[in-house]
Scaffold this active site. Sequence first.
Site, PDB file in Angstrom:
ATOM      1  N   PHE A 138     -18.737 -35.664   6.829  1.00  0.00           N
ATOM      2  CA  PHE A 138     -19.544 -34.770   7.244  1.00  0.00           C
ATOM      3  C   PHE A 138     -19.480 -33.311   6.826  1.00  0.00           C
ATOM      4  CE2 PHE A 138     -19.416 -38.366  10.289  1.00  0.00           C
ATOM      5  CZ  PHE A 138     -20.836 -38.656  10.347  1.00  0.00           C
ATOM      6  N   ASP A 139     -20.464 -32.684   6.417  1.00  0.00           N
ATOM      7  CA  ASP A 139     -20.448 -31.237   6.610  1.00  0.00           C
ATOM      8  C   ASP A 139     -20.521 -30.668   7.948  1.00  0.00           C
ATOM      9  OD1 ASP A 139     -20.607 -28.494   5.332  1.00  0.00           O
ATOM     10  OD2 ASP A 139     -22.878 -28.586   5.823  1.00  0.00           O
ATOM     11  N   LYS A 140     -20.029 -29.456   8.326  1.00  0.00           N
ATOM     12  CA  LYS A 140     -20.138 -29.120   9.503  1.00  0.00           C
ATOM     13  C   LYS A 140     -21.597 -28.301   9.887  1.00  0.00           C
ATOM     14  CE  LYS A 140     -17.900 -25.437  10.983  1.00  0.00           C
ATOM     15  NZ  LYS A 140     -18.802 -24.659  11.697  1.00  0.00           N
TER      16      LYS A 140
END
Length: 617
Positions: free
Chosen positions: A310-312
Amino acid sequence: MQRYILRNKNKILLMSGVLIGFGFLSKGAMDNPVLFQLALLVAALFGVAPIAIQAYQALRVKVVSIDLLVTIAVAGAFLIGNFEEAAIVTFLFLFGAFLEQRTLNKTRSAIKALTEMAPETALKRREDGEFEEVAVDEVAVGDVLLVKTGAKVPVDGHVIAGRGSVNEASITGESIPVAKEEGSKVYAGTILDNGTIQMVADRVGEDTTFSKIIALVEEAQDSKSKAERFIDRFAKYYTPAVLALSVIVWLFARRLELAITILVLGCPGALVIGVPVSNVAGIGNGARHGVLLKGSEVVSAFSRVQTMVFDKTGTLTVGGPAVAETEYYGDHIEEALGYLASVERESDHPLAKAVLAAIGETEYSTVEATEVVKGSGIIAQVNGHRVAVGNVALMEREKVELNAKARADIARFQKNGDSLVLTAVDGELKVLMGVRDQIRPGVKGDLRKLKKLGVKNLVMLSGDNQGTVDAVSRELGLTEAHGNMLPEEKAAYIRRLIEEEGQIVAFVGDGVNDSPSLALASIGIAMGGGTDVAIETSDVVLMNSDFSRLPHALGLAKAITRNMKQNILIAVAVVLVLLASLLFSDWMNMSIGMLVHEGSILAVILNGMRLLRYRLR
């Protein structure tokens, strides 16, 4: 003629559907069997034309494709006068192909969209000290450039004069603008939100970070080879076998009708229809629940995901700064909050909007004698009071006493990944606010659902600092979390998981900077509220950036895959039973065989339609 027919496949699909509908209407409402048969005959002739052409073109390069299987099935149906089956088989096959092609075609514009976002011009300093606008291709390493408010940074470089806040979302994906001053690095494609800077070009052309993002997307898309479908592999051997068996029976038994019956019953209409029906029903279910699955290959790979990365910002978090924690000290807090709001209302600092939103409605005062302390905050006179708003360094400069409780609160806020906003009135600390990009509501529960669905590793990659990343990771219970990562570093991490560790990896993101990772991952999943590039580069789209749709999407992919396997098993088993009964028993004939054949088609359709009601348990 062949090119004309293939170019108009969608029109042929529409005409075929209209004719089939008219045929059944004429039989049911008008009780006209002749018109019914005629309409289905014409529909079948229209529908089989592009399929037969594709089968012929494949045979020219010695490939036995699924198109040949369908063409033979339709030809057999014509021979026995079953126009109904011929029409329906061709319509469903063309519709399945149309649906998959329509969704996958969107990825072709990703490179173009990225290229259009790249800066085209720059303000370059001449020898006389004036600046002139030139094409970005004319900028060389060492040139001095001017960037004004609202303009894109043309190349990678460092600031030599001026200051401002730069939106680096296109590079790091982080929503909070970054303050830039002398010595700070700036990247091509980022936007100067406010201020004016002069910079020296360090990297130009294909060496800039933004250009590398484009190159990574191109490389990742080129490396994705289309997997050969199971049915195509099956047809490669099965179709010639049925043809050979039919010819052998005709040569040795001299029974043409039996040979034709073998040819007709041996063509598994249920196999041809089963996979498209599962895909159509599954993709339809996804669309109703805010999930776009781009084709059957995506579904197959998605159902086997082992690691989800995941990107944040904008993915696990909301994507905008907000006040997460607040502590008050001493008396007259409402008055202090009014002073704070008055100062922040006139500030262009990236955190000012978050502070104002947290305070809400309040009484504003006149702000005078404002002094900006570079890198620390603001000092101003408000209603005769000296108000300081900024970080710990500003409080120390103003000799504001920070007692044990305040220092403990500051340490706790910093551990939670907060950016600090302290407010002192006349040298006395009044307010401490912790501002951060907040975690999306319900994400923690959604991540637990993903683990229950078989995802072994949950990993977060972010351009944000490691402290903030660790705080989010602890709260969500992630397997790994890595901060301070540029787009190429994220892509390298994804590549290592796939190539060196052999994992099936899904990447979830929403920004331009996520495009390389979205394209390189086994499955790229884009938040629908993100950029068009991220959406078009991805394989799965979660509409309206609703993270809660992700567990449903994964569960649905697994259900579609199971359903397709069930339909394939039904179709193959029915064909084997029909052929075995035809060759080794006396009770099987064409009528009974066709009845079973039609029953198997109905069975796979009903099985596929179950996906329309699928919900994650």
